[in-house]
Write an enzyme that holds these catalytic residues in place. Structure first.
Site, PDB file in Angstrom:
ATOM      1  N   ASP A  12      11.639  43.628  28.589  1.00 50.40           N
ATOM      2  CA  ASP A  12      10.312  42.988  28.684  1.00 50.40           C
ATOM      3  C   ASP A  12      10.377  41.964  30.168  1.00 50.40           C
ATOM      4  O   ASP A  12       9.983  41.155  29.957  1.00 50.40           O
ATOM      5  CB  ASP A  12       9.009  43.110  27.819  1.00 50.40           C
ATOM      6  CG  ASP A  12       9.062  44.333  26.892  1.00 50.40           C
ATOM      7  OD1 ASP A  12       8.633  45.056  27.654  1.00 50.40           O
ATOM      8  OD2 ASP A  12       8.739  43.390  26.026  1.00 50.40           O
ATOM      9  N   ASP A  62       5.976  52.054  28.181  1.00 47.16           N
ATOM     10  CA  ASP A  62       4.589  51.465  27.054  1.00 47.16           C
ATOM     11  C   ASP A  62       3.710  50.881  27.646  1.00 47.16           C
ATOM     12  O   ASP A  62       3.615  49.510  27.649  1.00 47.16           O
ATOM     13  CB  ASP A  62       5.785  50.805  26.337  1.00 47.16           C
ATOM     14  CG  ASP A  62       4.728  49.750  24.829  1.00 47.16           C
ATOM     15  OD1 ASP A  62       3.277  50.166  25.156  1.00 47.16           O
ATOM     16  OD2 ASP A  62       4.986  49.394  23.705  1.00 47.16           O
ATOM     17  N   LYS A  64       0.480  51.855  26.173  1.00 49.82           N
ATOM     18  CA  LYS A  64      -0.651  51.866  25.440  1.00 49.82           C
ATOM     19  C   LYS A  64      -1.747  52.280  26.367  1.00 49.82           C
ATOM     20  O   LYS A  64      -3.080  52.280  25.728  1.00 49.82           O
ATOM     21  CB  LYS A  64      -0.673  50.461  24.838  1.00 49.82           C
ATOM     22  CG  LYS A  64       0.351  49.608  24.189  1.00 49.82           C
ATOM     23  CD  LYS A  64       0.121  48.377  23.264  1.00 49.82           C
ATOM     24  CE  LYS A  64       1.695  48.157  22.885  1.00 49.82           C
ATOM     25  NZ  LYS A  64       2.759  47.422  23.533  1.00 49.82           N
ATOM     26  N   ASP A  67      -8.358  54.639  27.460  1.00 47.98           N
ATOM     27  CA  ASP A  67      -9.146  54.862  28.711  1.00 47.98           C
ATOM     28  C   ASP A  67     -10.109  56.333  27.299  1.00 47.98           C
ATOM     29  O   ASP A  67      -9.840  56.845  27.198  1.00 47.98           O
ATOM     30  CB  ASP A  67      -8.678  54.532  29.479  1.00 47.98           C
ATOM     31  CG  ASP A  67      -9.704  54.463  30.704  1.00 47.98           C
ATOM     32  OD1 ASP A  67     -10.414  54.755  30.522  1.00 47.98           O
ATOM     33  OD2 ASP A  67      -9.395  53.614  31.296  1.00 47.98           O
ATOM     34  N   ILE A  68     -10.964  56.711  28.972  1.00 46.03           N
ATOM     35  CA  ILE A  68     -11.702  57.935  28.701  1.00 46.03           C
ATOM     36  C   ILE A  68      -9.835  59.110  29.075  1.00 46.03           C
ATOM     37  O   ILE A  68      -9.614  58.743  29.478  1.00 46.03           O
ATOM     38  CB  ILE A  68     -12.795  58.183  29.426  1.00 46.03           C
ATOM     39  CG1 ILE A  68     -12.257  57.634  31.534  1.00 46.03           C
ATOM     40  CG2 ILE A  68     -13.381  56.833  29.039  1.00 46.03           C
ATOM     41  CD1 ILE A  68     -13.239  58.346  32.084  1.00 46.03           C
TER      42      ILE A  68
HETATM   43  O1  C5P Z   1      10.513  40.942  21.940  1.00 45.48           O
HETATM   44  P1  C5P Z   1      10.162  42.450  21.221  1.00 45.48           P
HETATM   45  O2  C5P Z   1      11.454  42.931  20.183  1.00 45.48           O
HETATM   46  O3  C5P Z   1       9.341  41.437  20.061  1.00 45.48           O
HETATM   47  O4  C5P Z   1       9.089  43.375  22.099  1.00 45.48           O
HETATM   48  C1  C5P Z   1       8.657  44.308  20.899  1.00 45.48           C
HETATM   49  C2  C5P Z   1       8.520  45.424  21.988  1.00 45.48           C
HETATM   50  O5  C5P Z   1       7.709  46.648  21.113  1.00 45.48           O
HETATM   51  C3  C5P Z   1       7.561  44.487  22.953  1.00 45.48           C
HETATM   52  O6  C5P Z   1       7.433  45.678  23.981  1.00 45.48           O
HETATM   53  C4  C5P Z   1       5.844  44.973  21.946  1.00 45.48           C
HETATM   54  O7  C5P Z   1       5.024  45.225  23.875  1.00 45.48           O
HETATM   55  C5  C5P Z   1       5.942  46.397  21.402  1.00 45.48           C
HETATM   56  N1  C5P Z   1       5.618  47.510  20.541  1.00 45.48           N
HETATM   57  C6  C5P Z   1       5.231  45.988  19.597  1.00 45.48           C
HETATM   58  N2  C5P Z   1       4.521  46.408  18.319  1.00 45.48           N
HETATM   59  C7  C5P Z   1       3.701  47.653  18.204  1.00 45.48           C
HETATM   60  C8  C5P Z   1       3.536  48.366  20.052  1.00 45.48           C
HETATM   61  C9  C5P Z   1       4.805  47.588  21.195  1.00 45.48           C
HETATM   62  O8  C5P Z   1       5.707  44.743  19.106  1.00 45.48           O
HETATM   63  N3  C5P Z   1       3.126  48.381  17.723  1.00 45.48           N
END
Ligand code: C5P
Length: 216
Positions: A12, A62, A64, A67-68
């Protein structure tokens, strides 16, 4: 999906330059990279193919998707055409929207991960009460891959019990959000680690330490 050392890097970061630095640093230990909105919005969808080609890594997008069905289908098509091996799709939008992504994945010979529950505290308000139904829907749809939280091990265990031992679960929340690798991997097939690695002053050694810890 085969995930080297059972660790996925959540990349990220907001520039390709930093993405390449971190991916290069951890490449001995990690071969699966999760690309999300920060990098894709900053550097475009081509960030997926650039990382994939440079490091021969698998890419989980990722996005997420929530949407429709018609719009989900377009998002999934574009993501797979950009080179992603898999896409993360929200389950709360219902079976028709998820099915649209599954159809795209089948057509492109790629994979869908169904997001059942998120790892942050706010997820307990609306998503957690629906998570078990979402996981059940995934099983009914024949989905093999799931995302469930490392920050709430009892919830991760509950999701594992619903989706079964043959399902493949990846679990975010290890490190910066407080989750622990070893307890997460008791129930998940792979842990997702982001900030603990990419914000570390030495991402290579941090990744090595996490991987060595798993082998203990
Ligand atoms: O920096 P960190 O280890 O917290 O990153 C966790 C990653 O997983 C981020 O990209 C976050 O958007 C993603 N994520 C999450 N929880 C979810 C799904 C995805 O933290 N349920």
């Amino acid at each position: 999906m085969e995930v080297k050392n059972r660790i996925i890097l959540a990349l990220d970061v907001k520039t390709m330059e930093r993405a390449f630095e971190v991916a290069d640093a951890v490449s001995d230990y990690i071969n699966t990279i999760k690309v999300g909105y920060p990098l894709a919005l900053a550097e475009g969808l081509e960030s997926i193919s650039m990382i994939k080609e440079e490091f021969s890594s698998k890419i989980i997008a990722d996005f997420k998707v929530a949407d429709i069905p018609e719009t989900n289908r377009k998002i999934a098509d574009l993501t797979f055409e950009a080179g992603a091996d898999a896409i993360i799709v929200h389950g709360f939008v219902g079976a028709d929207s998820v099915t649209a992504c599954m159809e795209s994945a089948d057509e492109h010979d790629k994979e869908v991960f169904l997001l059942t529950e998120m790892s942050h505290p706010g997820a307990s308000a609306f998503l957690q009460p629906a998570a078990e139904h979402i996981a059940e829907m995934g099983v009914e749809l024949g989905i093999k891959n799931y995302v469930a939280p490392a920050t709430k091990i009892n919830r991760l265990e509950t999701i594992r019990n619903i989706v079964g031992k043959n399902a493949f679960i990846i679990s975010p929340g290890v490190g910066a959000q407080g989750g622990e690798t070893s307890s997460t991997l008791d129930f998940a097939d792979a842990a997702i680690v982001g900030r603990s690695i990419y914000l570390s002053h030495d991402p290579k050694n941090t990744a090595k330490g996490i991987v060595d810890g798993i082998k203990l």
